[in-house]
Motif scaffolding. Sequence first.
Motif, PDB file in Angstrom:
ATOM      1  N   TYR A  61      28.261  49.377  59.483  1.00  0.00           N
ATOM      2  CA  TYR A  61      29.024  48.785  59.789  1.00  0.00           C
ATOM      3  C   TYR A  61      29.068  48.636  61.594  1.00  0.00           C
ATOM      4  CZ  TYR A  61      32.204  52.266  62.654  1.00  0.00           C
ATOM      5  OH  TYR A  61      32.941  52.615  63.124  1.00  0.00           O
ATOM      6  N   VAL A  62      29.191  47.629  62.460  1.00  0.00           N
ATOM      7  CA  VAL A  62      29.186  47.389  63.449  1.00  0.00           C
ATOM      8  C   VAL A  62      29.773  47.330  63.870  1.00  0.00           C
ATOM      9  CG1 VAL A  62      27.691  45.665  65.575  1.00  0.00           C
ATOM     10  CG2 VAL A  62      26.565  47.073  62.621  1.00  0.00           C
ATOM     11  N   ARG A  63      30.162  47.469  65.252  1.00  0.00           N
ATOM     12  CA  ARG A  63      32.117  46.847  65.766  1.00  0.00           C
ATOM     13  C   ARG A  63      31.200  46.951  67.161  1.00  0.00           C
ATOM     14  NH1 ARG A  63      38.059  50.093  65.808  1.00  0.00           N
ATOM     15  NH2 ARG A  63      38.707  48.745  67.299  1.00  0.00           N
ATOM     16  N   TYR A  64      32.586  45.604  68.027  1.00  0.00           N
ATOM     17  CA  TYR A  64      32.145  46.046  69.578  1.00  0.00           C
ATOM     18  C   TYR A  64      33.754  45.118  70.152  1.00  0.00           C
ATOM     19  CZ  TYR A  64      31.986  40.771  69.909  1.00  0.00           C
ATOM     20  OH  TYR A  64      32.549  39.748  69.552  1.00  0.00           O
ATOM     21  N   SER A  65      34.237  45.569  70.633  1.00  0.00           N
ATOM     22  CA  SER A  65      35.246  45.552  71.263  1.00  0.00           C
ATOM     23  C   SER A  65      35.726  45.852  73.085  1.00  0.00           C
ATOM     24  CB  SER A  65      36.711  46.402  70.906  1.00  0.00           C
ATOM     25  OG  SER A  65      37.296  46.324  71.368  1.00  0.00           O
ATOM     26  N   ASP A  66      36.532  45.161  73.584  1.00  0.00           N
ATOM     27  CA  ASP A  66      37.050  44.809  75.311  1.00  0.00           C
ATOM     28  C   ASP A  66      37.723  46.431  75.867  1.00  0.00           C
ATOM     29  OD1 ASP A  66      39.081  44.179  74.223  1.00  0.00           O
ATOM     30  OD2 ASP A  66      39.695  42.853  76.070  1.00  0.00           O
ATOM     31  N   ARG A  67      37.768  46.847  74.171  1.00  0.00           N
ATOM     32  CA  ARG A  67      38.840  48.521  75.102  1.00  0.00           C
ATOM     33  C   ARG A  67      38.208  49.137  74.039  1.00  0.00           C
ATOM     34  NH1 ARG A  67      41.725  49.722  70.742  1.00  0.00           N
ATOM     35  NH2 ARG A  67      41.668  47.727  69.168  1.00  0.00           N
ATOM     36  N   ARG A  68      38.227  50.392  75.131  1.00  0.00           N
ATOM     37  CA  ARG A  68      37.498  51.564  74.694  1.00  0.00           C
ATOM     38  C   ARG A  68      38.125  52.085  73.138  1.00  0.00           C
ATOM     39  NH1 ARG A  68      34.095  56.102  76.420  1.00  0.00           N
ATOM     40  NH2 ARG A  68      35.000  57.493  75.605  1.00  0.00           N
ATOM     41  N   PHE A  69      37.700  52.320  71.927  1.00  0.00           N
ATOM     42  CA  PHE A  69      37.981  52.904  70.871  1.00  0.00           C
ATOM     43  C   PHE A  69      37.170  54.092  70.694  1.00  0.00           C
ATOM     44  CE2 PHE A  69      35.112  49.934  69.761  1.00  0.00           C
ATOM     45  CZ  PHE A  69      34.088  50.372  69.193  1.00  0.00           C
ATOM     46  N   PHE A  70      36.826  54.433  70.928  1.00  0.00           N
ATOM     47  CA  PHE A  70      35.691  55.701  70.418  1.00  0.00           C
ATOM     48  C   PHE A  70      36.743  56.863  70.128  1.00  0.00           C
ATOM     49  CE2 PHE A  70      32.634  54.094  74.001  1.00  0.00           C
ATOM     50  CZ  PHE A  70      32.232  53.163  72.518  1.00  0.00           C
ATOM     51  N   SER A  71      36.544  57.650  70.102  1.00  0.00           N
ATOM     52  CA  SER A  71      37.055  59.018  69.172  1.00  0.00           C
ATOM     53  C   SER A  71      38.856  58.113  69.220  1.00  0.00           C
ATOM     54  CB  SER A  71      37.173  59.716  70.638  1.00  0.00           C
ATOM     55  OG  SER A  71      35.586  60.577  71.002  1.00  0.00           O
ATOM     56  N   THR A  72      38.920  57.687  68.326  1.00  0.00           N
ATOM     57  CA  THR A  72      40.425  57.133  68.667  1.00  0.00           C
ATOM     58  C   THR A  72      40.884  56.552  67.028  1.00  0.00           C
ATOM     59  OG1 THR A  72      40.031  55.899  70.366  1.00  0.00           O
ATOM     60  CG2 THR A  72      42.624  56.031  70.222  1.00  0.00           C
ATOM     61  N   VAL A  73      42.235  57.505  65.881  1.00  0.00           N
ATOM     62  CA  VAL A  73      42.136  56.201  64.845  1.00  0.00           C
ATOM     63  C   VAL A  73      42.226  55.271  64.901  1.00  0.00           C
ATOM     64  CG1 VAL A  73      43.628  57.398  62.599  1.00  0.00           C
ATOM     65  CG2 VAL A  73      42.273  59.403  64.222  1.00  0.00           C
ATOM     66  N   GLU A  74      42.406  54.600  64.245  1.00  0.00           N
ATOM     67  CA  GLU A  74      42.729  52.897  64.258  1.00  0.00           C
ATOM     68  C   GLU A  74      42.815  52.659  62.873  1.00  0.00           C
ATOM     69  OE1 GLU A  74      40.536  51.183  66.776  1.00  0.00           O
ATOM     70  OE2 GLU A  74      41.580  51.879  68.584  1.00  0.00           O
ATOM     71  N   GLU A  75      43.891  51.673  62.864  1.00  0.00           N
ATOM     72  CA  GLU A  75      43.754  50.843  61.515  1.00  0.00           C
ATOM     73  C   GLU A  75      43.184  49.681  61.667  1.00  0.00           C
ATOM     74  OE1 GLU A  75      47.870  51.968  59.369  1.00  0.00           O
ATOM     75  OE2 GLU A  75      47.447  53.964  59.550  1.00  0.00           O
ATOM     76  N   SER A  76      42.543  48.706  63.130  1.00  0.00           N
ATOM     77  CA  SER A  76      42.926  47.917  62.751  1.00  0.00           C
ATOM     78  C   SER A  76      41.330  47.404  63.283  1.00  0.00           C
ATOM     79  CB  SER A  76      43.846  46.624  63.801  1.00  0.00           C
ATOM     80  OG  SER A  76      43.100  45.371  63.593  1.00  0.00           O
ATOM     81  N   PRO A  77      41.009  46.599  63.791  1.00  0.00           N
ATOM     82  CA  PRO A  77      40.278  45.939  62.430  1.00  0.00           C
ATOM     83  C   PRO A  77      40.299  46.733  61.257  1.00  0.00           C
ATOM     84  CG  PRO A  77      38.346  45.241  63.648  1.00  0.00           C
ATOM     85  CD  PRO A  77      39.320  46.377  64.106  1.00  0.00           C
TER      86      PRO A  77
END
Length: 195
Positions: free
Chosen positions: A132-148
């Motif tokens: 998978y490849v992902r990008y975002s305008d917010r820092r999502f590293f080392s965070t548990v997320e359910e979206s997307p």
Amino acid sequence: MASFHIFILHLTFFSLFLRCSPSPIIQAATHEGPKAFYNCTRNSTFASYSAAYRSNVKTLLDWLSSNVTNNAGFYNTTVASEHTADTVYGSFLCTRVSSPKLCQQCVIEASKLISLLCTVAKEAMVWYEVCYVRYSDRRFFSTVEESPKVSFMNDQDYVGQVGRFNNIVWDMLNDLRGEASSSSNKSADKSEHHR
């Protein structure tokens, strides 16, 4: 006989694959190669979507594609900008079973596809079977997320002892959490076959 396979991609992005068909709510990309799923979230209007952010997304996807040769199967990076709103964060992850060459091809293809499909998305992700490849305008590293996310649903009812099945799945998830956290590429997989 009940058979299931669980695959955890990353500590910050968990996916449960139960050998099922994808939910109809997922956007599926028809492409010449393998089937891809994608999610372009937080689409922007052209007025709020700066040329600098788009340029940073392109740079980030180029960096991800060029760093896939590191043989780690996982990489994250940030393209910082003078204006915080134009900073972009991104990552890729390949499955443990993919060879370095297959991982590289997948990330390159996913990076191309995400730029074609998500032209005004502030955040986007493309999933193939092996990466998978992902990008975002917010820092999502080392965070548990359910979206997307991508959801897969079993189109058949489970026949058997539901309590026992749930216990097996729970034990597998606990085992996988430990294995993924100690693995160099932060991934783990496991199969169970029970009668």
